[in-house]
Design a protein around this motif. Sequence first.
Motif: not given
Length: 191
Positions: A72-73, A98-100
């Motif tokens: 999830e970003d 925590t990245e696309s």
Amino acid sequence: MLRLTGGEFRGRLIKTPPNLKTRPTQARLRQALFNSIQTFVGESRVLDLFSGSGALGFEALSRGALEVVFIEDSRQAITLILENARSLGVSDRIKLITESVDQAWETLAKMGPFDVVLADPPYSAHWEKRLLGEAPWQRLLAPDGLFCLEWGRVKSKEEVMPDELPFLVKIREKIYGDSVLTTYRKKSEAG
């Protein structure tokens, strides 16, 4: 707030974002999805793409998954996933990237393989074919692992998902109004 539908945390509430940027999977879809894959979830490693509040991943944990990796970003959604994990007492059973999704493939491939990959992307962002074509399925999924995709026929402008891809074969597809749940299994190395 959203109520978990089965397993250890059945009936427990988790927090959801108060805006419409995320669209949590409806309870009946979550229940149908997990009823169809229940035998694969227990003792599994699960990847939850486009996690939002984490509803799909927390359902998997509730139903016996050993570990869930959330992707999830959105800062707001990341905060909610961490709060929900603390509330359910499962912080030690989650990892949060925590990245696309499209930036996380290499990281995820190194973390794999996963027994189950869950994806509920934004319907209007046309992620369906990208996921099927771009994800490193040969490294992401364990042998006979499952990829479960929720998509919308109207907003995604797709009529049907392909029956077979280089590493995946469709084993189930069920329509719920505009939403469709399509399940793929990783092909065996020989097939």
